[in-house]
Enzyme design. Structure first.
Site, PDB file in Angstrom:
ATOM      1  CB  ALA A  75      -0.893  -0.003   1.231  1.00 17.92           C
ATOM      2  CG  ASP A  76       2.769   2.745  -3.269  1.00 18.95           C
ATOM      3  OD1 ASP A  76       3.347   1.857  -2.605  1.00 18.95           O
ATOM      4  OD2 ASP A  76       2.959   2.924  -4.493  1.00 18.95           O
ATOM      5  N   GLY A 110       6.399  -5.441  -7.503  1.00 21.37           N
ATOM      6  CA  GLY A 110       5.853  -6.606  -8.191  1.00 21.37           C
ATOM      7  C   GLY A 110       4.435  -6.361  -8.667  1.00 21.37           C
ATOM      8  CG  ASN A 153       3.670  -0.600  -8.710  1.00 17.47           C
ATOM      9  OD1 ASN A 153       2.547  -0.656  -8.227  1.00 17.47           O
ATOM     10  ND2 ASN A 153       4.623   0.197  -8.238  1.00 17.47           N
ATOM     11  CG  LEU A 182      20.429   6.185 -19.418  1.00 14.22           C
ATOM     12  CD1 LEU A 182      21.080   6.490 -20.761  1.00 14.22           C
ATOM     13  CD2 LEU A 182      21.463   6.227 -18.293  1.00 14.22           C
ATOM     14  N   GLY A 189      16.102   8.016 -21.834  1.00 16.36           N
ATOM     15  CA  GLY A 189      15.887   6.698 -22.435  1.00 16.36           C
ATOM     16  C   GLY A 189      16.641   5.613 -21.703  1.00 16.36           C
ATOM     17  N   GLY A 201       9.651   3.060 -13.392  1.00 13.27           N
ATOM     18  CA  GLY A 201      10.608   1.988 -13.668  1.00 13.27           C
ATOM     19  C   GLY A 201       9.941   0.622 -13.700  1.00 13.27           C
ATOM     20  CG  ASP A 202       7.917  -0.638 -10.376  1.00 13.98           C
ATOM     21  OD1 ASP A 202       9.097  -1.007 -10.242  1.00 13.98           O
ATOM     22  OD2 ASP A 202       7.276  -0.043  -9.491  1.00 13.98           O
ATOM     23  CB  SER A 244       0.668   6.684 -13.524  1.00 10.87           C
ATOM     24  OG  SER A 244       1.685   5.705 -13.384  1.00 10.87           O
TER      25      SER A 244
HETATM   26  O1  RIB Z   1       8.662   1.437  -7.715  1.00 10.97           O
HETATM   27  C1  RIB Z   1       7.646   2.104  -7.036  1.00 10.97           C
HETATM   28  C2  RIB Z   1       7.178   1.299  -5.882  1.00 10.97           C
HETATM   29  O2  RIB Z   1       8.234   1.204  -4.946  1.00 10.97           O
HETATM   30  C3  RIB Z   1       6.039   1.909  -5.103  1.00 10.97           C
HETATM   31  O3  RIB Z   1       4.772   1.537  -5.602  1.00 10.97           O
HETATM   32  C4  RIB Z   1       6.312   1.446  -3.690  1.00 10.97           C
HETATM   33  O4  RIB Z   1       5.381   0.522  -3.221  1.00 10.97           O
HETATM   34  C5  RIB Z   1       7.711   0.849  -3.702  1.00 10.97           C
HETATM   35  O5  RIB Z   1       7.666  -0.507  -3.690  1.00 10.97           O
END
Ligand code: RIB
Length: 300
Positions: free
Chosen positions: A14-15, A43, A45, A220, A224, A250-251, A290
């Site tokens: 949970a963020d 994960g 994400n 980067l 890119g 990044g995810d 997003s």
């Molecule tokens: O990469 C972003 C994620 O990093 C967030 O959603 C947070 O939960 C952390 O795991």
């Protein structure tokens, strides 16, 4: 019998997000916005990002038997992720404390909670899940022993993608399985350790490759990414966008790249597509909320 494009093995958090005018230094207190709670975790994400693009996706993770866990499961199911591999209970759901500044940059502290209880025996028990996917991706918000077990359990023909975040030294067995290892600047420096003797991302890519992965991608941000295989280091461009919140970009990049590799694209092609997905993801607040659809990426 399962049939997936991508199996993600990793964390679900949970963020807890607060916008701030500037992120605080040591010993400092700043006031921020009202608290917002989003589904997150590297994960979870990745799984949502891939599913939103159209990938047949499953998640192997652990959440607590609590409200945050239900939030995460609901978000996965709404995106179309198969949650048959999401285990419930054993500890409270992981939580990420996130501050985001006006430039969209963030700082994150993670309390792993149930993520720390996703154990090697959970991977063994997941059996058939690991036999099915074209690509398996992982990160490091779960125990390293669990990632080692994932590598050992890979089915012949399954490709392994690792984003070592948060970074730590990796055993040779894990490095050798990565195809690719995906790192940003901070992660590259930590994984290289004493072998990081240059400020050049191309040098990091070559040095990382020398540690054993079959391929390496250095992200980067707005510039890119660099893609390194045995033969070459190639630059992949991004698209220019106005960043609102970089959390989880990044995810999304890793998920998109993993999915496109499973479809048979080259690493350069997959990274080019992933860079556009990552760019789209920074234009909206939050992580999972997003992430773009394939139609939105095509319109970039
Ligand atoms: O990469 C972003 C994620 O990093 C967030 O959603 C947070 O939960 C952390 O795991």
């Amino acid at each position: 019998m399962y049939d997936y494009d991508l199996l993600v093995v990793g964390s679900a958090n949970a963020d807890l997000v607060v916008q701030v005018a500037r992120r605080p230094g040591a010993g400092e207190t700043v006031l921020g916005s009202d608290l917002v709670v989003h589904p997150g975790g590297k994960g979870a994400n990745q799984a949502v990002a891939a599913a939103r693009l159209g990938a047949r996706t499953a998640l192997l993770a652990r959440v607590g038997d609590d409200g945050h866990g239900r939030l995460l499961l609901d978000a996965q199911r709404a995106a179309g992720v198969d949650t048959v591999g999401v285990l419930v209970g054993g500890a409270p759901t992981g939580v990420a404390l996130i501050t985001v500044d006006p430039s969209g940059d963030n700082s994150i502290v993670v309390s792993p909670g149930a993520n720390g209880r996703l154990l090697p025996q959970d991977v063994q028990a997941a059996g058939g899940l690991l036999q099915a996917p074209r690509v398996v991706s992982a990160q490091l918000e779960i125990p390293l022993e669990t990632v080692v077990e994932v590598v050992r359990a890979l089915a012949p023909g399954s490709r392994f993608v690792l984003n070592p975040s948060p970074p730590r030294a990796l055993p040779g067995e894990v490095l050798a399985a990565c195809d690719p290892l995906i790192v940003n600047e901070h992660e590259a420096r930590v994984i290289l350790g004493d072998a990081c003797v240059s400020d050049s991302p191309a040098d990091w890519a070559r040095s990382l490759l020398a540690k054993g992965p079959r391929s390496v991608v250095v992200t980067l941000g707005s510039e890119g990414a660099l893609v390194a295989t045995g033969e070459e280091v190639a630059q992949v461009a991004s698209v220019k966008v106005d960043a609102v919140d970089t959390t989880g970009a990044g995810d999304a990049f890793t998920a998109a790249l993993a999915w496109r590799l499973g479809r048979g694209e080259s690493l350069v092609e997959a990274a080019s597509y992933a860079a556009r997905v990552g760019a789209a993801a920074v234009t909206r607040a939050g992580a999972q909320e997003s992430y773009p659809t394939a139609e939105e990426v095509a319109g970039l």
